[in-house]
Scaffold this motif. Structure first.
Motif, mmCIF file in Angstrom:
data_model
loop_
_atom_site.group_PDB
_atom_site.id
_atom_site.type_symbol
_atom_site.label_atom_id
_atom_site.label_comp_id
_atom_site.label_asym_id
_atom_site.label_seq_id
_atom_site.Cartn_x
_atom_site.Cartn_y
_atom_site.Cartn_z
ATOM 1 N N LEU A 55 1.418 -19.393 -93.646
ATOM 2 C CA LEU A 55 2.435 -20.319 -94.153
ATOM 3 C C LEU A 55 2.253 -21.670 -93.484
ATOM 4 N N THR A 56 2.378 -22.722 -94.276
ATOM 5 C CA THR A 56 2.359 -24.060 -93.712
ATOM 6 C C THR A 56 3.586 -24.815 -94.184
ATOM 7 N N LEU A 57 4.411 -25.221 -93.233
ATOM 8 C CA LEU A 57 5.572 -26.055 -93.538
ATOM 9 C C LEU A 57 5.187 -27.510 -93.296
ATOM 10 N N ARG A 58 5.407 -28.342 -94.315
ATOM 11 C CA ARG A 58 5.106 -29.771 -94.184
ATOM 12 C C ARG A 58 6.428 -30.502 -93.974
ATOM 13 N N TYR A 59 6.473 -31.336 -92.943
ATOM 14 C CA TYR A 59 7.754 -31.917 -92.558
ATOM 15 C C TYR A 59 7.561 -33.288 -91.917
ATOM 16 N N ALA A 60 8.675 -34.004 -91.794
ATOM 17 C CA ALA A 60 8.699 -35.254 -91.025
ATOM 18 C C ALA A 60 9.949 -35.240 -90.149
ATOM 19 N N ASN A 61 9.781 -35.735 -88.945
ATOM 20 C CA ASN A 61 10.899 -35.875 -88.014
ATOM 21 C C ASN A 61 10.766 -37.239 -87.352
ATOM 22 N N GLY A 62 11.549 -38.178 -87.830
ATOM 23 C CA GLY A 62 11.450 -39.560 -87.350
ATOM 24 C C GLY A 62 12.188 -39.824 -86.059
ATOM 25 N N THR A 63 12.656 -38.765 -85.429
ATOM 26 C CA THR A 63 13.293 -38.921 -84.123
ATOM 27 C C THR A 63 12.314 -38.466 -83.038
ATOM 28 N N THR A 64 12.729 -38.605 -81.788
ATOM 29 C CA THR A 64 11.882 -38.144 -80.694
ATOM 30 C C THR A 64 12.394 -36.814 -80.140
ATOM 31 N N THR A 65 13.341 -36.209 -80.865
ATOM 32 C CA THR A 65 13.916 -34.939 -80.433
ATOM 33 C C THR A 65 13.451 -33.825 -81.354
ATOM 34 N N ASP A 66 13.010 -32.736 -80.765
ATOM 35 C CA ASP A 66 12.622 -31.537 -81.522
ATOM 36 C C ASP A 66 13.750 -31.138 -82.474
ATOM 37 N N ARG A 67 13.389 -30.686 -83.677
ATOM 38 C CA ARG A 67 14.364 -30.149 -84.635
ATOM 39 C C ARG A 67 13.986 -28.689 -84.920
ATOM 40 N N PRO A 68 14.203 -27.791 -83.980
ATOM 41 C CA PRO A 68 13.719 -26.410 -84.143
ATOM 42 C C PRO A 68 14.379 -25.690 -85.312
ATOM 43 N N MET A 69 13.622 -24.742 -85.875
ATOM 44 C CA MET A 69 14.152 -23.904 -86.960
ATOM 45 C C MET A 69 13.691 -22.466 -86.739
ATOM 46 N N ASP A 70 14.583 -21.536 -87.072
ATOM 47 C CA ASP A 70 14.193 -20.127 -87.159
ATOM 48 C C ASP A 70 13.470 -19.924 -88.487
ATOM 49 N N ILE A 71 12.334 -19.237 -88.444
ATOM 50 C CA ILE A 71 11.607 -18.898 -89.669
ATOM 51 C C ILE A 71 11.779 -17.401 -89.900
ATOM 52 N N SER A 72 12.349 -17.049 -91.046
ATOM 53 C CA SER A 72 12.537 -15.630 -91.344
ATOM 54 C C SER A 72 11.816 -15.254 -92.635
ATOM 55 N N VAL A 73 11.421 -13.984 -92.670
ATOM 56 C CA VAL A 73 10.834 -13.401 -93.873
ATOM 57 C C VAL A 73 11.693 -12.195 -94.241
ATOM 58 N N ASN A 74 12.283 -12.256 -95.410
ATOM 59 C CA ASN A 74 13.132 -11.166 -95.902
ATOM 60 C C ASN A 74 14.222 -10.784 -94.891
ATOM 61 N N GLY A 75 14.790 -11.805 -94.262
ATOM 62 C CA GLY A 75 15.927 -11.605 -93.379
ATOM 63 C C GLY A 75 15.595 -11.323 -91.929
#
Ligand code: GCU
Length: 138
Positions: A55-75
């Protein structure tokens, strides 16, 4: 290898908005997560068989702070508070890649913000089936 791109703007969005004011996205826009914990994008990915994919998530974060996310598959969370670090600007898009197992049939792949800043701006999810290239017998 077969690679399929699923746009974030076409996925199920909980507490986020489709926007297009920062160029460089694919499709018609990207998802701007609301700035709160729990906002998410959930993609439905059909797999003809149980298999391992990239899986490849394409993203932009224009801040200098991490924006973490939980990645789940089927819950099931398969990557907890995965870092989505600053990319330099909202028009600088980067990729974040991980390997997961999919079941046969429909799979739900969800990226959920884990901090009050919400997620980064998310453009797309790409699924690579990792199959070796077909043999050319000619
Ligand atoms: C800015 C930016 C948005 C971004 C937001 C944020 O408003 O224009 O695209 O989503 O910051 O910090 O989440």
């Amino acid at each position: 290898a077969a690679v399929t791109r699923y746009e974030a703007e076409d996925a199920t969005i909980s507490r986020g908005a489709v926007e297009s004011d920062h160029p460089g996205f694919t499709g018609t826009g990207f998802v701007n997560y609301d700035n709160l914990t729990g906002s998410y994008v959930d993609w439905t990915v059909d797999s003809p068989q149980a298999r391992t994919v990239t899986l490849t998530l394409r993203y932009a974060n224009g801040t200098t702070t991490d924006r973490p996310m939980d990645i789940s598959v089927n819950g099931t969370v398969i990557s907890t508070a995965r870092p989505f670090n600053g990319t330099g600007s909202w028009t600088s898009w980067a990729t974040n890649t991980l390997t997961v197992s999919l079941a046969a049939g429909n799979n739900h792949i969800r990226a959920t913000a884990t901090t009050a800043n919400g997620g980064p701006n998310v453009d797309s999810l790409t699924v690579d089936d990792q199959a070796p290239p077909a043999t050319d017998w000619s």
